[in-house]
Design a protein around this motif. Structure first.
Motif, PDB file in Angstrom:
ATOM      1  N   HIS A  22       0.808  -1.214   0.000  1.00  0.00           N
ATOM      2  CA  HIS A  22       0.000   0.000   0.000  1.00  0.00           C
ATOM      3  C   HIS A  22       0.840   1.263   0.000  1.00  0.00           C
ATOM      4  O   HIS A  22       0.508   2.247  -0.645  1.00  0.00           O
ATOM      5  N   ARG A  23       1.926   1.241   0.754  1.00  0.00           N
ATOM      6  CA  ARG A  23       2.754   2.445   0.832  1.00  0.00           C
ATOM      7  C   ARG A  23       4.156   2.106   0.340  1.00  0.00           C
ATOM      8  O   ARG A  23       4.854   1.287   0.928  1.00  0.00           O
ATOM      9  N   VAL A  24       4.549   2.725  -0.734  1.00  0.00           N
ATOM     10  CA  VAL A  24       5.889   2.493  -1.276  1.00  0.00           C
ATOM     11  C   VAL A  24       6.568   3.843  -1.458  1.00  0.00           C
ATOM     12  O   VAL A  24       5.951   4.789  -1.953  1.00  0.00           O
ATOM     13  N   GLU A  25       7.811   3.921  -1.013  1.00  0.00           N
ATOM     14  CA  GLU A  25       8.577   5.155  -1.201  1.00  0.00           C
ATOM     15  C   GLU A  25       9.930   4.827  -1.824  1.00  0.00           C
ATOM     16  O   GLU A  25      10.513   3.778  -1.535  1.00  0.00           O
ATOM     17  N   LEU A  26      10.390   5.726  -2.647  1.00  0.00           N
ATOM     18  CA  LEU A  26      11.742   5.610  -3.205  1.00  0.00           C
ATOM     19  C   LEU A  26      12.545   6.807  -2.701  1.00  0.00           C
ATOM     20  O   LEU A  26      12.072   7.939  -2.778  1.00  0.00           O
ATOM     21  N   VAL A  27      13.714   6.530  -2.171  1.00  0.00           N
ATOM     22  CA  VAL A  27      14.582   7.613  -1.706  1.00  0.00           C
ATOM     23  C   VAL A  27      15.877   7.570  -2.505  1.00  0.00           C
ATOM     24  O   VAL A  27      16.541   6.535  -2.567  1.00  0.00           O
ATOM     25  N   ALA A  28      16.210   8.698  -3.134  1.00  0.00           N
ATOM     26  CA  ALA A  28      17.441   8.755  -3.931  1.00  0.00           C
ATOM     27  C   ALA A  28      18.391   9.759  -3.310  1.00  0.00           C
ATOM     28  O   ALA A  28      17.987  10.854  -2.920  1.00  0.00           O
ATOM     29  N   HIS A  29      19.637   9.365  -3.189  1.00  0.00           N
ATOM     30  CA  HIS A  29      20.621  10.347  -2.749  1.00  0.00           C
ATOM     31  C   HIS A  29      21.951  10.063  -3.417  1.00  0.00           C
ATOM     32  O   HIS A  29      22.080   9.131  -4.209  1.00  0.00           O
ATOM     33  N   SER A  30      22.903  10.929  -3.113  1.00  0.00           N
ATOM     34  CA  SER A  30      24.235  10.848  -3.716  1.00  0.00           C
ATOM     35  C   SER A  30      24.084  10.862  -5.245  1.00  0.00           C
ATOM     36  O   SER A  30      23.310  11.638  -5.783  1.00  0.00           O
ATOM     37  N   GLU A  31      24.789   9.971  -5.915  1.00  0.00           N
ATOM     38  CA  GLU A  31      24.810  10.038  -7.378  1.00  0.00           C
ATOM     39  C   GLU A  31      23.503   9.613  -8.023  1.00  0.00           C
ATOM     40  O   GLU A  31      23.285   9.841  -9.203  1.00  0.00           O
ATOM     41  N   ALA A  32      22.632   8.957  -7.236  1.00  0.00           N
ATOM     42  CA  ALA A  32      21.343   8.535  -7.796  1.00  0.00           C
ATOM     43  C   ALA A  32      20.349   9.685  -7.890  1.00  0.00           C
ATOM     44  O   ALA A  32      19.270   9.528  -8.454  1.00  0.00           O
ATOM     45  N   LEU A  33      20.721  10.837  -7.342  1.00  0.00           N
ATOM     46  CA  LEU A  33      19.795  11.974  -7.376  1.00  0.00           C
ATOM     47  C   LEU A  33      19.397  12.322  -8.813  1.00  0.00           C
ATOM     48  O   LEU A  33      18.283  12.767  -9.065  1.00  0.00           O
ATOM     49  N   ASP A  34      20.313  12.107  -9.741  1.00  0.00           N
ATOM     50  CA  ASP A  34      20.034  12.423 -11.150  1.00  0.00           C
ATOM     51  C   ASP A  34      18.720  11.801 -11.625  1.00  0.00           C
ATOM     52  O   ASP A  34      18.024  12.365 -12.464  1.00  0.00           O
ATOM     53  N   LEU A  35      18.399  10.637 -11.097  1.00  0.00           N
ATOM     54  CA  LEU A  35      17.180   9.944 -11.510  1.00  0.00           C
ATOM     55  C   LEU A  35      15.948  10.824 -11.328  1.00  0.00           C
ATOM     56  O   LEU A  35      15.002  10.756 -12.113  1.00  0.00           O
ATOM     57  N   LEU A  36      15.987  11.684 -10.298  1.00  0.00           N
ATOM     58  CA  LEU A  36      14.808  12.485  -9.964  1.00  0.00           C
ATOM     59  C   LEU A  36      14.935  13.942 -10.418  1.00  0.00           C
ATOM     60  O   LEU A  36      14.095  14.767 -10.095  1.00  0.00           O
ATOM     61  N   ARG A  37      15.989  14.239 -11.171  1.00  0.00           N
ATOM     62  CA  ARG A  37      16.194  15.627 -11.629  1.00  0.00           C
ATOM     63  C   ARG A  37      15.596  15.812 -13.017  1.00  0.00           C
ATOM     64  O   ARG A  37      15.881  15.028 -13.933  1.00  0.00           O
ATOM     65  N   SER A  38      14.805  16.860 -13.167  1.00  0.00           N
ATOM     66  CA  SER A  38      14.178  17.080 -14.479  1.00  0.00           C
ATOM     67  C   SER A  38      15.223  17.432 -15.529  1.00  0.00           C
ATOM     68  O   SER A  38      15.039  17.164 -16.710  1.00  0.00           O
ATOM     69  N   ASP A  39      16.339  18.018 -15.084  1.00  0.00           N
ATOM     70  CA  ASP A  39      17.360  18.447 -16.041  1.00  0.00           C
ATOM     71  C   ASP A  39      18.374  17.347 -16.363  1.00  0.00           C
ATOM     72  O   ASP A  39      19.168  17.494 -17.279  1.00  0.00           O
TER      73      ASP A  39
END
Lengths: 185, 228
Positions: free
Chosen positions: B145-162
């Motif tokens: 029911h509840r799923v979260e994805l947390v990105a940090h360090s070099e994986a941040l790019d995954l969540l960057r629009s640019d």
């Protein structure tokens, strides 16, 4: 093996050596618990290994060979040191005793706890568990590094992990309990 | 806790260390599936091994002049990232339920355990990032029911629009699953912005103050942890 292969192997070994200081340091620190001694051993190992890098003709055996050199340096150090040095070196060892569960959210405290637990293992077990867990060496490679049978590696590893498990996991339970109590308050 | 024979302990260690051949491995895996005591021992030994494996991640040899300052900073950043990984991993092992494959099974959910999962990604490799998104999708499809994805360090790019190579897929996931939350690590963003680069997140991404704090909070509330 052709001369070309031999040359490439030796050259690759030299290059790998240049990148090995930190790994050697970490391993030596796990074995000795003393940062200054660990750095000396890593440097001595690198010096010796650079002189003998041409002996490594199979790059896949580089890791085992390198840690065998470290092991040799460590054994020589143990043979050389005088009784009064033993007490002095004990002072530099990582702190004994476990940090309380409340501190375990801090990664430095977790590391200190684990390092202290590893430091309390007998030498043979400490070396085996660090070679397997820190460096991911195979049992056969560890047997080669320490010049012991593979069966000895397996039994030392088993005893080491059993001892660590009993010390570390009790604290985990306290940590979980502590977290639960905090959330109830 | 029932004690295990030394032979079983040695076998489990060999499994964890990749020392068993195909047949031995298959036999032991089958026993793990059927014997809770053995499974528990496997989990405890896995935790122990992982703790030791990461306990010296931040150990840096003393500074020597041959390393230029810029390189030292990078080495420090790598060490810091490893500590972060260890905290997340440790917390996941300690507080999350343990399974052989590291993923909560549907059986666990049916037994009344948490159906809340946090997936943690810190890898720059787009293939691993896509695998993390696959994992999230699979969990949602399995009914968590509840799923979260947390990105940090070099994986941040995954969540960057640019910069994201999968921005379209991230947007689709957000719009298709209202309960899904994707978090970007505030510390990583602050670090990038201190270097003069502006970070633009994909619409719908939440900025967490710190990835580690967020993960630890979730774990303390009974969430499952998966490192992608």
């Amino acid at each position: 093996m052709s001369v070309f292969d031999w040359f490439c192997g030796a050259r690759q070994a030299q290059q790998q050596l240049a990148e090995s200081r930190q790994r050697l340091y970490r391993m030596a620190l796990a074995w000795t618990g003393d940062p200054a001694l660990a750095d000396d051993l890593a440097q001595e190992t690198l010096t010796r290994a650079l002189q003998k890098a041409h002996q490594v003709r199979d790059p896949e055996r580089f890791n085992g060979w390198l840690f065998a050199v470290l092991h040799s340096c460590w054994r020589e150090h143990l043979r050389r040191r005088r009784p009064e040095q033993l007490d002095e070196e004990e002072k530099h060892r990582l702190p004994a005793g476990d940090p309380g569960p409340a501190q375990l959210r801090n990664s430095g405290q977790i590391s200190a706890l684990v390092r202290a637990a590893v430091a309390d293992l007998p030498d043979g077990q400490r070396q085996v568990v660090s070679l397997v867990d820190l460096e991911g060496l195979s049992y056969a490679e560890v047997a080669g590094v320490l010049s012991v049978p593979v069966g000895t590696v397996m039994s030392r590893l088993c005893r080491a992990r059993r001892a660590l498990q009993s010390r570390l996991l009790n604290l985990h339970q306290e940590t979980t309990e502590s977290a639960r109590l905090r959330s109830v308050k | 806790m029932k004690s295990l024979s030394e032979l079983d302990e040695i076998s489990i260690n060999a499994l964890l260390d990749g020392e068993l051949d195909g047949d031995e491995r298959a036999i032991l895996l089958e026993r793990l599936a059927n014997e809770p005591e053995l499974r528990g021992a496997h989990s405890r030994l896995a935790i122990t091994r992982d703790l030791v494996a990461h306990a010296w991640d931040d150990a840096e040899p003393p500074y020597r002049e041959k390393y230029p300052p810029q390189r030292r900073r990078r080495r420090f950043a790598v060490a810091a990232a490893m500590i972060l990984l260890m905290v997340g991993f440790f917390a996941g092992r300690v507080m999350g339920p343990e399974t052989v494959v590291g993923v909560p099974s549907s059986a666990e959910t049916s037994q009344g355990q948490s159906d809340q999962v946090i997936v943690h990604i810190m890898d720059a490799d787009p293939a691993r990032q896509r695998a993390a998104l696959d994992r999230v999708e699979n969990l949602l499809a399995e009914g968590y029911h509840r799923v979260e994805l947390v990105a940090h360090s070099e994986a941040l790019d995954l969540l960057r629009s640019d910069r994201s190579a999968d921005a379209g897929r991230v947007r689709e996931l957000i719009s298709a699953h209202p309960d899904l939350r994707l978090f970007a690590c505030g510390n990583t963003i602050a670090r990038i912005e201190r270097q003069g680069e502006r970070v633009q997140l994909i619409e719908g991404i939440v900025r967490a103050s710190s990835a580690v704090d967020h993960i630890v909070d979730r774990l303390q509330n009974g969430w499952h942890y998966i490192k992608a």
